[in-house]
Design a protein around this motif. Structure first.
Motif, PDB file in Angstrom:
ATOM      1  N   GLU A  65       0.817  -1.208   0.000  1.00  0.00           N
ATOM      2  CA  GLU A  65       0.000   0.000   0.000  1.00  0.00           C
ATOM      3  C   GLU A  65       0.857   1.267   0.000  1.00  0.00           C
ATOM      4  O   GLU A  65       0.490   2.266  -0.600  1.00  0.00           O
ATOM      5  CB  GLU A  65      -0.991  -0.001   1.156  1.00  0.00           C
ATOM      6  CG  GLU A  65      -0.354   0.017   2.535  1.00  0.00           C
ATOM      7  CD  GLU A  65      -1.366  -0.149   3.656  1.00  0.00           C
ATOM      8  OE1 GLU A  65      -2.583  -0.101   3.403  1.00  0.00           O
ATOM      9  OE2 GLU A  65      -0.933  -0.337   4.795  1.00  0.00           O
ATOM     10  N   LEU A  66       2.019   1.234   0.632  1.00  0.00           N
ATOM     11  CA  LEU A  66       2.895   2.412   0.627  1.00  0.00           C
ATOM     12  C   LEU A  66       3.606   2.573  -0.709  1.00  0.00           C
ATOM     13  O   LEU A  66       3.805   3.691  -1.172  1.00  0.00           O
ATOM     14  CB  LEU A  66       3.930   2.329   1.752  1.00  0.00           C
ATOM     15  CG  LEU A  66       3.405   2.536   3.159  1.00  0.00           C
ATOM     16  CD1 LEU A  66       4.540   2.505   4.164  1.00  0.00           C
ATOM     17  CD2 LEU A  66       2.652   3.850   3.275  1.00  0.00           C
ATOM     18  N   LYS A  67       4.000   1.461  -1.328  1.00  0.00           N
ATOM     19  CA  LYS A  67       4.646   1.556  -2.642  1.00  0.00           C
ATOM     20  C   LYS A  67       3.673   2.115  -3.676  1.00  0.00           C
ATOM     21  O   LYS A  67       4.068   2.837  -4.578  1.00  0.00           O
ATOM     22  CB  LYS A  67       5.174   0.192  -3.102  1.00  0.00           C
ATOM     23  CG  LYS A  67       6.469  -0.222  -2.460  1.00  0.00           C
ATOM     24  CD  LYS A  67       7.557   0.806  -2.624  1.00  0.00           C
ATOM     25  CE  LYS A  67       8.581   0.441  -3.635  1.00  0.00           C
ATOM     26  NZ  LYS A  67       9.675   1.409  -3.734  1.00  0.00           N
ATOM     27  N   LYS A  68       2.385   1.793  -3.530  1.00  0.00           N
ATOM     28  CA  LYS A  68       1.378   2.356  -4.442  1.00  0.00           C
ATOM     29  C   LYS A  68       1.168   3.840  -4.148  1.00  0.00           C
ATOM     30  O   LYS A  68       1.040   4.649  -5.053  1.00  0.00           O
ATOM     31  CB  LYS A  68       0.042   1.616  -4.298  1.00  0.00           C
ATOM     32  CG  LYS A  68       0.038   0.239  -4.894  1.00  0.00           C
ATOM     33  CD  LYS A  68      -1.293  -0.444  -4.668  1.00  0.00           C
ATOM     34  CE  LYS A  68      -1.239  -1.883  -5.122  1.00  0.00           C
ATOM     35  NZ  LYS A  68      -2.439  -2.628  -4.773  1.00  0.00           N
ATOM     36  N   GLN A  69       1.138   4.190  -2.876  1.00  0.00           N
ATOM     37  CA  GLN A  69       0.886   5.570  -2.464  1.00  0.00           C
ATOM     38  C   GLN A  69       2.079   6.485  -2.763  1.00  0.00           C
ATOM     39  O   GLN A  69       1.911   7.641  -3.105  1.00  0.00           O
ATOM     40  CB  GLN A  69       0.572   5.599  -0.973  1.00  0.00           C
ATOM     41  CG  GLN A  69       0.061   6.927  -0.472  1.00  0.00           C
ATOM     42  CD  GLN A  69      -0.377   6.834   0.991  1.00  0.00           C
ATOM     43  OE1 GLN A  69      -0.437   5.770   1.583  1.00  0.00           O
ATOM     44  NE2 GLN A  69      -0.687   7.967   1.573  1.00  0.00           N
ATOM     45  N   TYR A  70       3.289   5.953  -2.616  1.00  0.00           N
ATOM     46  CA  TYR A  70       4.521   6.731  -2.834  1.00  0.00           C
ATOM     47  C   TYR A  70       5.431   5.982  -3.810  1.00  0.00           C
ATOM     48  O   TYR A  70       6.493   5.494  -3.425  1.00  0.00           O
ATOM     49  CB  TYR A  70       5.278   6.938  -1.516  1.00  0.00           C
ATOM     50  CG  TYR A  70       4.477   7.557  -0.416  1.00  0.00           C
ATOM     51  CD1 TYR A  70       4.235   8.928  -0.417  1.00  0.00           C
ATOM     52  CD2 TYR A  70       3.972   6.799   0.635  1.00  0.00           C
ATOM     53  CE1 TYR A  70       3.503   9.521   0.608  1.00  0.00           C
ATOM     54  CE2 TYR A  70       3.242   7.378   1.657  1.00  0.00           C
ATOM     55  CZ  TYR A  70       3.013   8.734   1.642  1.00  0.00           C
ATOM     56  OH  TYR A  70       2.301   9.315   2.651  1.00  0.00           O
ATOM     57  N   PRO A  71       5.056   5.868  -5.071  1.00  0.00           N
ATOM     58  CA  PRO A  71       5.831   5.040  -6.006  1.00  0.00           C
ATOM     59  C   PRO A  71       7.269   5.506  -6.222  1.00  0.00           C
ATOM     60  O   PRO A  71       8.151   4.693  -6.466  1.00  0.00           O
ATOM     61  CB  PRO A  71       5.028   5.102  -7.300  1.00  0.00           C
ATOM     62  CG  PRO A  71       4.167   6.306  -7.177  1.00  0.00           C
ATOM     63  CD  PRO A  71       3.934   6.520  -5.712  1.00  0.00           C
ATOM     64  N   SER A  72       7.534   6.791  -6.120  1.00  0.00           N
ATOM     65  CA  SER A  72       8.892   7.265  -6.387  1.00  0.00           C
ATOM     66  C   SER A  72       9.663   7.606  -5.112  1.00  0.00           C
ATOM     67  O   SER A  72      10.833   7.947  -5.173  1.00  0.00           O
ATOM     68  CB  SER A  72       8.844   8.496  -7.298  1.00  0.00           C
ATOM     69  OG  SER A  72       8.138   9.536  -6.662  1.00  0.00           O
ATOM     70  N   LYS A  73       9.017   7.493  -3.972  1.00  0.00           N
ATOM     71  CA  LYS A  73       9.673   7.846  -2.704  1.00  0.00           C
ATOM     72  C   LYS A  73      10.476   6.651  -2.200  1.00  0.00           C
ATOM     73  O   LYS A  73      10.031   5.515  -2.266  1.00  0.00           O
ATOM     74  CB  LYS A  73       8.636   8.242  -1.667  1.00  0.00           C
ATOM     75  CG  LYS A  73       9.235   8.888  -0.458  1.00  0.00           C
ATOM     76  CD  LYS A  73       8.191   9.752   0.203  1.00  0.00           C
ATOM     77  CE  LYS A  73       8.771  10.472   1.358  1.00  0.00           C
ATOM     78  NZ  LYS A  73       8.960  11.865   1.137  1.00  0.00           N
TER      79      LYS A  73
END
Length: 185
Positions: A65-73
């Motif tokens: 869910e975090l990789k989807k929310q912050y794909p480039s972070k």
């Protein structure tokens, strides 16, 4: 009376639907299924709510869910790669750990650390807890923990790092990964 019952039914149904939907969005599954990754030189288990990523020669895990929310972070992950701590040139492991914890890496703006000796774990000897702010993202504070263990004649470590405000939310799942780390012999 019939109108009052209809109204109560609609209100209760609406409230329960809202409550269920809110809980779904704001919580991670209590018992996610466990997957296994067999890497080069190690095996590790990880929750199916996390994803593996990385390039040639390294593997990291992060909540999907975090990789989807912050794909480039970057900066939030659990890393099970072979990181070595050299104890050559130091009187003991504690001195090497202090030097390691105190050394500021190029992207780090500020960091604090605390070394803890672990006497109750079958594998890990020490851990270092950090609070880090990176130059590239000075508004975001990260928390990190590195776990150190002996592998043959070397000291290796694996770590978990997360946004400070989400650190405790994902700690239990990150510890599933860290505690399941097994070296191939």
């Amino acid at each position: 009376m019939k109108n009052v019952l209809t109204y109560l039914t609609i209100v209760l149904f609406s409230f329960s639907t809202y409550t269920c939907a809110s809980k779904k969005q704001n919580s991670t599954p209590k018992n996610p299924k466990i997957k296994t990754l067999k890497g080069v030189g190690f095996t590790v288990d990880y929750p199916n709510t996390w994803m593996e990523f990385g390039g040639m020669g390294y593997v990291n895990f992060a909540p999907k869910e975090l990789k989807k929310q912050y794909p480039s972070k970057e900066g939030f992950s659990t890393s099970v790669n072979k990181y070595f701590l050299s104890v050559d040139g130091f009187e003991n492991i504690e001195e090497a750990l202090y030097h390691h914890g105190n050394t500021k890496r190029t992207p780090e703006k500020t960091k604090t650390f605390k070394i803890t000796k672990i006497n109750t774990h079958h594998k890990f000897l020490y851990k270092i807890d950090y609070t880090i702010i990176y130059k590239s993202d000075p508004e975001t504070v990260f928390k990190c923990v590195e776990y150190f263990f002996k592998s043959k004649n070397k000291i290796e470590y694996i770590y978990y790092q997360m946004f400070e405000d989400l650190y405790d939310t994902y700690l239990k799942e990150a510890m599933v990964i860290i505690n399941s780390h097994r070296l191939k012999t």
